[in-house]
Structure formats: C-alpha cells, structure tokens
Write a protein that holds these residues in place. Structure first.
Motif, PDB file in Angstrom:
ATOM      1  N   LEU A 156       0.955  -1.267  -0.089  1.00 21.73           N
ATOM      2  CA  LEU A 156       0.035   0.213  -0.199  1.00 21.73           C
ATOM      3  C   LEU A 156       0.881   1.297   0.156  1.00 21.73           C
ATOM      4  CD1 LEU A 156      -2.746   1.417   0.354  1.00 21.73           C
ATOM      5  CD2 LEU A 156      -2.562   1.020   2.473  1.00 21.73           C
ATOM      6  N   LEU A 157       1.909   1.305   0.722  1.00 22.26           N
ATOM      7  CA  LEU A 157       2.797   2.463   0.968  1.00 22.26           C
ATOM      8  C   LEU A 157       3.523   2.536  -0.434  1.00 22.26           C
ATOM      9  CD1 LEU A 157       3.919   4.702   2.581  1.00 22.26           C
ATOM     10  CD2 LEU A 157       5.614   3.146   3.342  1.00 22.26           C
ATOM     11  N   GLY A 158       3.894   1.342  -1.071  1.00 21.29           N
ATOM     12  CA  GLY A 158       4.519   1.728  -2.126  1.00 21.29           C
ATOM     13  C   GLY A 158       3.697   1.951  -3.358  1.00 21.29           C
ATOM     14  N   LEU A 159       2.443   1.839  -3.323  1.00 18.18           N
ATOM     15  CA  LEU A 159       1.600   2.262  -4.379  1.00 18.18           C
ATOM     16  C   LEU A 159       1.602   3.808  -4.034  1.00 18.18           C
ATOM     17  CD1 LEU A 159      -1.721   0.058  -4.525  1.00 18.18           C
ATOM     18  CD2 LEU A 159      -0.040   0.503  -6.216  1.00 18.18           C
ATOM     19  N   ALA A 160       1.354   4.228  -2.853  1.00 16.70           N
ATOM     20  CA  ALA A 160       1.430   5.563  -2.760  1.00 16.70           C
ATOM     21  C   ALA A 160       2.510   6.478  -3.180  1.00 16.70           C
ATOM     22  CB  ALA A 160       1.070   6.027  -1.069  1.00 16.70           C
ATOM     23  N   LEU A 161       3.822   5.861  -3.043  1.00 14.59           N
ATOM     24  CA  LEU A 161       4.763   6.330  -3.143  1.00 14.59           C
ATOM     25  C   LEU A 161       5.294   6.168  -4.715  1.00 14.59           C
ATOM     26  CD1 LEU A 161       7.334   5.245  -0.177  1.00 14.59           C
ATOM     27  CD2 LEU A 161       5.826   7.363  -0.399  1.00 14.59           C
ATOM     28  N   GLY A 162       4.428   5.657  -5.507  1.00 14.17           N
ATOM     29  CA  GLY A 162       4.760   5.627  -6.961  1.00 14.17           C
ATOM     30  C   GLY A 162       5.533   4.446  -7.514  1.00 14.17           C
ATOM     31  N   ALA A 163       5.350   3.428  -6.760  1.00 10.02           N
ATOM     32  CA  ALA A 163       6.151   2.095  -7.154  1.00 10.02           C
ATOM     33  C   ALA A 163       5.194   1.511  -8.226  1.00 10.02           C
ATOM     34  CB  ALA A 163       6.184   1.039  -6.049  1.00 10.02           C
ATOM     35  N   ASP A 164       5.861   0.631  -9.047  1.00 10.88           N
ATOM     36  CA  ASP A 164       5.055  -0.025 -10.191  1.00 10.88           C
ATOM     37  C   ASP A 164       4.300  -1.304  -9.608  1.00 10.88           C
ATOM     38  OD1 ASP A 164       5.570  -0.975 -13.652  1.00 10.88           O
ATOM     39  OD2 ASP A 164       4.730  -2.470 -12.162  1.00 10.88           O
ATOM     40  N   PRO A 165       3.032  -1.408  -9.529  1.00  8.06           N
ATOM     41  CA  PRO A 165       2.206  -2.176  -8.705  1.00  8.06           C
ATOM     42  C   PRO A 165       2.773  -3.598  -8.983  1.00  8.06           C
ATOM     43  CG  PRO A 165       0.876  -0.708  -9.918  1.00  8.06           C
ATOM     44  CD  PRO A 165       2.267  -0.583 -10.517  1.00  8.06           C
ATOM     45  N   VAL A 166       3.246  -3.990 -10.277  1.00 12.00           N
ATOM     46  CA  VAL A 166       3.464  -5.372 -10.588  1.00 12.00           C
ATOM     47  C   VAL A 166       5.037  -5.348 -10.514  1.00 12.00           C
ATOM     48  CG1 VAL A 166       3.769  -7.067 -12.537  1.00 12.00           C
ATOM     49  CG2 VAL A 166       1.355  -5.801 -12.056  1.00 12.00           C
TER      50      VAL A 166
END
Ligand code: SF4
Ligand code: SF4
Lengths: 237, 319
Positions: free
Chosen positions: B289-299
C-alpha cells in the motif's frame, strides 16, 4: 531425546466440519433445530455481525459459526473429577519448568482469560480457565491425551487481560512440552522439525517458488539445514 | 545506530531531517530477518518491503546465516525455541546491527527471546553454552522491531505524507494489526496499545487511504492453529471476514505473512468450508500500500499480481 508424533492427531486437512456442515446443508437450520443443538453445545450467535443476504433469502434470520467436538482425540470430560489418584504435584512441576509459568498459583478463577480467548469464542470446549484448573487438580493424563491443548492460536490475549499476571500462554506451552516429552506431540510439529533439519526453514524447498523468486529478482535463499540440525541437537531435540 | 555525525560536528542537515522536512539517509541500517514463510509463500511482501526501504533510504542488510525464528518450536520445547531465536539474534549482533522483521510471529519470538536473555542470567548462560559450537555469542544487545514499527518510529507518518506520488484518497480499508505486533506489551516496551491500537491506522492514513474501525479489529487470524486444527483456524478467520462483508471496504491492509495466508490465500477455502458466499476482498500488505502511494510499479516493484484475491481491479482508476 527424540520426540514421537502422536497417532493421527494434528492432521488438520483431514478434518471436516460435521455439525456445521450438517446444519447448513439442511438449508433451513430452523429455529428448533438450532435450539436443540444449543442444548448440547454452547454456540455463538453472530446475528449482529452477520447479515448475509443469501442466507436471509433462505429465511434464516440468524446464523451460527460454531464447531462440533473435533473429529479425533478425546474431548475434555464433563464427569465429576475424582481427586484421589491425581498427581497433586503436577502444578508445581509446571510452575518450576519455566520462569514465566511461575504465576500459575495466583489464578483467581475469574474467567477473564477464557472470555477474551478467540479460540474459546469459536470453539467453547477450548477453555483456558478450565485447563488451568485441570493443571491445579493434577489432571496431567487428561491434558496430555487431549487434542485441545494444541489449539491455542498464540494470540496472548489471556495473559494481556489477566488481572493476576498469570501467563496462561506460557503455562500451556509448558504443558505442551511435557506432553511432547511423554510422546503426545502432534505430527504437524514433528514434521516441521524434520523439515528444519533439512533446510533450516519449516517449509520444503519447491521448484516453483525458487523459480518465482528468480522471476522477481529476489536473492536465492541459503540452505541452513546443517546449522539448524546442530542447533537442535544441542538443544536436545 | 548512534547519533547523527553531522549534528555532532555542528553541520546543517542537507536532507532537512533535523528540521523534520526530509529524513536522514545515513546510518539507518538494519539486519533484515525474512523468516521461513515470507520468502517462500509471500515473496511479494519481501519485494515490496525492499522497494520501500530503498525508496526511503533504509538499508536492509541480508545475513544468510539466519534461519527459522523458533516460534513454532516452543510448542515442543520452550528452551529449544528460544535457542533458535537467540541464534538469529547472535548473527545480527555479530554484525553490530539491530534487526527488522517482516512477520509478526518472528518479531515476537525474537524480541521475547532477547527480553528473556537480558533478564535471566541462567538462561543466557545456557544459551551461550549451546551457541558456542557454532562460534556465536548472544548478549541481546540490539532491539528487534517489526518493519511497520520502524516506519512509524524512524520515519513517521508525517514524513511519509510529504513523499506521496499517487493519490489514493477515496479508498477505504480495514486494518488488521495481528496479535504479535502488539503483544506481549512488556516485550514491546509500550509501543502502541494492544487493546486500542493506533499505529497502523496512522500509517495507512499517511498514504491517503481511510482506515476504518470495526468490531473484530483485535481478533486473531488463527494462523498459528492452522497446522493443528483447520476448523478452529478457519472459523476464527471467518469471523473477521464476515464482519467485514458489509463494511464496504476496498481491501484489508495487514502486515504479517501469516495473517495474509489466512485472510488472503485461504479466503476462498474459508468461505467454502464455512458454507458462505465468496468474499472477493483483496488483501494488501502494508508495504504494498505504501509503495503504491509512493509511486511504485504495482507489478514489478510490489508484486500485486501475486496477491489472492487479485487487487488489480483497484488500480483501474490509475490507467
Ligand atoms: S484471567 Fe487470570 S486470574 Fe482470571 S481465571 Fe484466567 S488465569 Fe485466572
Ligand atoms: S494465547 Fe491461546 S489461550 Fe490465550 S487467548 Fe490466545 S488462543 Fe486463547
């Protein structure tokens, strides 16, 4: 000392949900059959929590998630306990086995531990306070033979809420250790030990996950089986 | 570990960490404890954890000599379980590193073993006698913390908020803390409140997602009883899933591989065994979730495609 697995107990996969399934299969689970049922077993009404449309359609106003007696192992008996012949020293043995088990004798039998225990909530036969009383009375054999002692979910709510600082989680672990030494360890834990000796982890190495880690560019895992074998034999397991 | 070397020399912090704007990228080094389950069954948790650590400047050091934490083995032999935990503590100590773990159960087992080693001389001697053939010594020098706790204490929700790259507002999630993240209270030095926890709510709020309160928030996932009684384990997990059925949450957010195995991997099995309709409620690990918010590639960065049930439909709004 090598630990031996207890018969077929502990094989979770093979168990079914006889009573629950039977109730639901009737599709109806009419009020009367639930009432009859509750004469024999405690149960939990979840009508406040569960508002399940599909079941409402089938005219079931309340639904029960509950468990029958487990399909193997001996349930804790409801007969009066004959105190003569029990090992009254059992509780001292338990208390002396582990520093955190020492507060065993401070129990007031208030029942807070059982009231907060999640396993007790879905499976009322599993009762921390009852098991503590059994330890006090010296019902060693009954505890060792019971599957129930292995059902603790290790959540530690019992010790968190106990007004007397009794650490039931640790006390139960001591009982389990003694049961294991007496040859009643469940096969699930024994096979984890075997696995640890081979890889240092509790799961077997499978090609699929090795490949998946590679796909994800995650580093390969080291096999620490030899190290773990040495450690376990140092510990006498 | 240790104080800021710039501050000690009276030099202003270029990252603004001292002013509470950015955060310090120096000296944040931890031994990563993976445990048995995460790297094998929930590798997306490890993947996401490594991504956010890189992004946040936390250095996770891999020490290959670490093995199982011993949390299941205390069932058979308490001292053997503690010895296994102590072995891992000793390896990290050898490298002068404090430990960060991903699994609640591992964190609990390691932190508790450390607590006992510090407070019980007899046990400490016994453990060190048993460790000496492996060339190790365990003093219990450094603390062991869960990754979420490290994020909370060493970076903090306030700083996380300033780094967001994706707008996740509008999502609603049910947090699940997991028992060993909070208890025993004494071992965690009063971090968070077992009966009324807040830290995960705050960490989630930092990502812009709203975290609900619900009746069974504190309920155990039952994962530790799965090997011995599938019926007990599934009934426990089923209680929480039923509670969440009409709460209209988009997903569950949790922070432990065992809890994920119950609520995510086994979600369908649970519905089937309990004779209930399917839930189809995605489950995210907090670093995802944090990764998503920080702009990571979801896959590629977070492995969201590996989660069961699939959370990918949640991402439609970004494409
Ligand atoms: S909560 Fe403590 S004092 Fe009360 S019954 Fe349980 S162990 Fe005894
Ligand atoms: S630790 Fe075990 S006995 Fe205690 S409340 Fe949790 S499940 Fe019940």
């Amino acid at each position: 000392m090598a630990l031996l697995a207890k018969g077929a107990a502990g094989k979770g996969e093979s168990r079914s949900f006889p009573c629950l399934t039977a109730l639901l299969a009737k599709g109806a689970a009419d009020t009367q059959s639930i009432k009859n049922y509750s004469k024999r077993y405690n149960y939990i009404k979840l009508k406040d929590i569960i508002k399940d449309k599909k079941y409402n359609q089938r005219n079931i106003k309340e639904k029960i998630i509950m468990l029958s007696e487990p399909s193997s192992g001996e349930p804790l008996s409801d007969l009066p306990i004959k105190v003569s012949g029990l090992d009254r020293n059992f509780r001292f043995k338990v208390a002396a086995s582990y520093p955190l088990a020492q507060e065993l004798n401070a129990c007031l039998t208030c029942g807070t531990c059982s009231a907060g225990c999640p396993v007790h909530r879905v499976f009322p036969e599993y009762d921390p306070m009852k098991m503590l009383r059994m330890i006090h009375l010296g019902m060693q054999e009954e505890l060792f033979h019971s599957d129930y002692i292995w059902y603790c979910a290790t959540c530690r709510t019992c010790e968190q809420r106990c007004p007397q600082g009794v650490k039931f989680f640790d006390i139960l672990n001591v009982v389990k250790n003694l049961a294991a030494q007496a040859g009643y360890a469940p096969s699930a834990w024994i096979s984890q030990l075997e696995q640890l000796r081979q890889t240092g982890a509790v799961f077997p190495t499978e090609d699929t996950w090795v490949a998946r880690r590679r796909e994800l560019s995650l580093r390969p895992l080291k096999n620490n089986g030899e190290r773990m074998s040495r450690l376990l034999s140092e510990a006498g397991l | 570990m240790g104080g800021c070397i710039l501050a000690a020399r009276g030099i202003e912090c270029p990252a603004g960490a001292a002013q509470g704007v950015g955060f310090c990228r120096m000296g944040k080094k931890y031994a990563l404890f993976l445990g048995c389950t995460t790297p094998i069954k929930v590798p997306q948790y490890e993947l996401a954890a490594r991504w956010i650590a890189r992004r946040l400047g936390l250095e996770l050091v891999d020490l290959d000599d670490m093995a199982c934490c011993g949390s299941n083995q205390i069932n058979l032999d308490l001292k053997a379980g503690l010895l296994m935990a102590a072995m891992n503590l000793a390896v990290a100590e050898n490298h002068g590193l404090e430990m960060v773990a991903l699994c609640n159960g591992c964190t609990g087992a390691l932190a508790e073993a450390r607590e006992q080693i510090i407070n019980n001389e007899g046990l400490k001697d016994w453990i060190n006698r048993k460790l000496s053939p492996l060339g190790l010594i365990c003093q219990g020098k450094y603390p062991v913390r869960h990754l979420s706790r490290v994020l909370y204490e060493d970076i903090g929700p306030g700083r996380l908020k300033k780094m967001l790259r994706r707008d996740l507002s509008g999502f609603k999630t049910a947090p699940h803390y997991g028992c060993h993240y909070l208890k025993p209270k004494a071992v965690y030095g009063g971090f968070d409140e077992p009966e009324n926890p807040k830290t995960l709510h705050q960490l989630i709020a930092a990502t812009g997602v709203s975290a609900i309160d619900y009746e069974t928030l504190l309920l155990c996932c039952g994962g530790k009883t799965l090997p011995n009684s599938q019926e007990v384990a599934f009934s426990l997990a089923g209680l929480k899933l039923e509670n969440l059925r009409d709460k209209r949450v988009d997903f569950i957010t949790l922070q432990c591989n065992t809890c994920y195995i119950m609520y995510g991997l086994n979600q369908n099995n649970i519905a089937q065994k309990l004779g209930l309709p399917p839930y189809d409620l995605p489950v995210l690990l907090y670093p995802q979730l944090l990764g998503l918010a920080l702009g990571a590639d979801p896959v590629a960065d977070l492995g969201l495609h590996l989660n069961t049930p699939s959370p990918l439909r949640l991402l439609e709004r970004f494409y």
